[in-house]
Scaffold this active site. Sequence first.
Site, short mmCIF file in Angstrom:
data_model
loop_
_atom_site.label_atom_id
_atom_site.label_comp_id
_atom_site.label_asym_id
_atom_site.label_seq_id
_atom_site.Cartn_x
_atom_site.Cartn_y
_atom_site.Cartn_z
N LYS A 22 0.84 -1.21 0.00
CA LYS A 22 0.00 0.00 0.00
C LYS A 22 0.88 1.26 0.00
O LYS A 22 0.62 2.19 -0.75
CB LYS A 22 -0.88 -0.01 1.25
CG LYS A 22 -1.53 1.31 1.58
CD LYS A 22 -2.35 1.26 2.84
CE LYS A 22 -1.61 1.53 4.12
NZ LYS A 22 -1.25 2.93 4.36
N ASN A 23 1.92 1.25 0.83
CA ASN A 23 2.73 2.46 0.97
C ASN A 23 3.62 2.74 -0.24
O ASN A 23 4.18 3.82 -0.36
CB ASN A 23 3.57 2.41 2.25
CG ASN A 23 2.71 2.63 3.49
OD1 ASN A 23 1.52 2.91 3.39
ND2 ASN A 23 3.33 2.51 4.66
N CYS A 119 -3.67 12.96 13.31
CA CYS A 119 -4.26 11.63 13.22
C CYS A 119 -3.99 10.89 14.53
O CYS A 119 -3.32 11.40 15.41
CB CYS A 119 -3.76 10.87 12.00
SG CYS A 119 -2.23 10.01 12.24
N ARG A 124 1.64 14.68 13.00
CA ARG A 124 2.02 14.43 11.61
C ARG A 124 1.89 15.67 10.70
O ARG A 124 1.10 15.67 9.75
CB ARG A 124 1.22 13.27 11.03
CG ARG A 124 1.45 12.00 11.79
CD ARG A 124 0.68 10.85 11.22
NE ARG A 124 1.34 10.26 10.06
CZ ARG A 124 0.89 9.17 9.45
NH1 ARG A 124 -0.21 8.59 9.85
NH2 ARG A 124 1.52 8.69 8.40
N ASP A 310 5.80 0.83 11.75
CA ASP A 310 4.57 0.16 11.32
C ASP A 310 4.50 -1.30 11.75
O ASP A 310 3.50 -1.98 11.48
CB ASP A 310 4.42 0.27 9.78
CG ASP A 310 3.96 1.66 9.35
OD1 ASP A 310 3.64 2.48 10.23
OD2 ASP A 310 3.92 1.91 8.14
N ARG A 403 -8.03 -0.82 5.33
CA ARG A 403 -7.16 0.16 4.68
C ARG A 403 -5.82 -0.47 4.28
O ARG A 403 -5.16 0.06 3.38
CB ARG A 403 -6.87 1.33 5.63
CG ARG A 403 -8.06 2.20 5.90
CD ARG A 403 -7.66 3.40 6.69
NE ARG A 403 -6.63 4.16 5.99
CZ ARG A 403 -6.01 5.21 6.49
NH1 ARG A 403 -6.29 5.62 7.70
NH2 ARG A 403 -5.09 5.86 5.80
C1 UD1 Z 1 4.84 6.98 6.06
C2 UD1 Z 1 3.97 5.75 5.98
C3 UD1 Z 1 3.56 5.31 7.39
C4 UD1 Z 1 4.79 5.13 8.26
C5 UD1 Z 1 5.67 6.37 8.23
C6 UD1 Z 1 6.99 6.19 8.96
C7 UD1 Z 1 2.85 5.95 3.86
C8 UD1 Z 1 1.58 6.20 3.12
N1 UD1 Z 1 2.80 6.04 5.18
O1 UD1 Z 1 4.05 8.02 6.63
O2 UD1 Z 1 2.84 4.08 7.27
O3 UD1 Z 1 4.39 4.89 9.59
O4 UD1 Z 1 5.99 6.72 6.86
O5 UD1 Z 1 7.68 5.10 8.46
O6 UD1 Z 1 3.86 5.63 3.28
N2 UD1 Z 1 7.17 14.89 10.00
C9 UD1 Z 1 7.26 16.24 10.27
N3 UD1 Z 1 7.08 17.11 9.22
C10 UD1 Z 1 6.84 16.70 7.95
C11 UD1 Z 1 6.77 15.32 7.69
C12 UD1 Z 1 6.94 14.43 8.73
O7 UD1 Z 1 7.46 16.64 11.41
O8 UD1 Z 1 6.68 17.55 7.05
C13 UD1 Z 1 7.35 13.92 11.10
C14 UD1 Z 1 6.06 13.08 11.36
O9 UD1 Z 1 5.16 13.76 12.21
C15 UD1 Z 1 6.66 11.83 11.99
C16 UD1 Z 1 8.02 11.69 11.27
O10 UD1 Z 1 8.32 12.97 10.72
O11 UD1 Z 1 6.88 12.05 13.36
C17 UD1 Z 1 8.02 10.66 10.15
O12 UD1 Z 1 6.92 10.93 9.29
P1 UD1 Z 1 6.92 10.50 7.75
O13 UD1 Z 1 8.11 9.64 7.48
O14 UD1 Z 1 6.73 11.70 6.91
O15 UD1 Z 1 5.60 9.59 7.68
P2 UD1 Z 1 4.52 9.54 6.53
O16 UD1 Z 1 5.16 9.75 5.21
O17 UD1 Z 1 3.36 10.37 6.91
#
Ligand code: UD1
Length: 425
Positions: A22-23, A119, A124, A310, A403
């Site tokens: 999915k990711n 969420c 996030r 995850d 999901r």
């Molecule tokens: C993706 C995955 C999710 C997984 C996560 C971490 C998908 C669709 N989802 O989520 O399943 O748990 O990676 O492996 O692929 N952050 C910030 N600012 C930003 C972006 C991120 O502070 O602009 C923080 C987030 O709050 C979190 C950390 O960075 O604490 C990692 O987030 P991120 O790697 O971006 O996760 P997702 O891409 O949302």
Amino acid sequence: MDQIRIKGGIPLKGKIHISGAKNAALPLMAASLLTKEVLTLKNLPHLADIMTMSSLLIQHGVKITMTDDGVGTLRFDSSKIFNLKAPYDIVRKMRASVLVLGPLVARYGKAKVSLPGGCAIGTRPVDIHLFALEKMGAKIEIKEGYIIAKTENGYLTGCDITFPKVTVGGTENILMAATLAKGQTVLRNAACEPEITDLAECLVKMGADISGIGTNTLVINGRDSLHSATHKVVSDRIEAASYAIAAAITRGKIEIVDADLKNLTAVARVLTECGVSLNETECGFIADAENAFLIGTDVMTEPYPGFPTDVQAQLTALLATASGASLITETIFENRFMHVPELARMGANINVHGPSSAIVRGVKSLSGAEVMATDLRASMCLVLAGLFAEGETTINRVYHLDRGYENLEEKLSACGAFIERIARN
Ligand code: UD1
């Protein structure tokens, strides 16, 4: 709302085929916006999130056609995009919707995308996605809950970006944007999850010039346009890890087919430390805990290649049934122990300390209960606990599982589990 009912205590034995990730699928689908030619994606899983991303793309103007080849193939035709807005109604259902931002701004010079909001597992934010787009020349405004991004001349400009924190979605968004930017973009401290490698490999098939794939530094030379390609989505390492833990927690033996143990090094190390034996096969691996005496271990979640956040909830369920104490440290999300109170209701002995650590003391048995979870992986953790527990477990809020786990009941039943879905209106 549907429920899942499990009667636990059966050691699982058999074979489980792993679906497309999915990711990986979600950013790949968003990448179709980068070209006016057709992107064909194979091995897409049948999941609610894939439907949500499809709805989002369709309302932008993407034509999606299904082929009946039986391997989850969709064709994405983005030749006639008529709407550059990603509305709140869709984005609120799935945070990964924000992945359309980079491709739309890169191809059209502007986009309006709803802010995803918080969420269950943490706040996030997407500030790093926006910081990087600004560095590439986009003007960003936040207005009425929307990100409004515009470029002055209709294109982004390549530059040197160091991500202040490793972000999977941020890396994907900016990697896609950079493929159509003017000049060279260097992304440092980039995430290097296998799903990002899969995206980069697909972008290269579409004509993108990317080097450093699989590392923390990606160098992208922007192209004027990208073209059609066909790509098979990488298999889901989180699903594979979840079913390996299903074998372990029921003290059974499952062959995990269509999975790559090389993408699961950290998970394999931890499971082996616990006493699970993992043996690579031609197209996957066998997770074997028959006759095993499982013991606790310490684990910390980290960006890839570290232990994935995850899989933390699923591993917590396993450690709750292993002998001795385990320390779990969560470093990625600030609120990711929401499964613990539910596990406690089944008899687990777990103490959460502050936002980031939990001490698990293994117990000999859990008892079935009615439980509910707040997110996808926490729901899977409760399924796993239910497979181990004595008696009956009923899991509510099944939509979380839908999901991310394709054919969950069918896959587990095929290995001998008593698991059924009870339809509720
Ligand atoms: C993706 C995955 C999710 C997984 C996560 C971490 C998908 C669709 N989802 O989520 O399943 O748990 O990676 O492996 O692929 N952050 C910030 N600012 C930003 C972006 C991120 O502070 O602009 C923080 C987030 O709050 C979190 C950390 O960075 O604490 C990692 O987030 P991120 O790697 O971006 O996760 P997702 O891409 O949302």
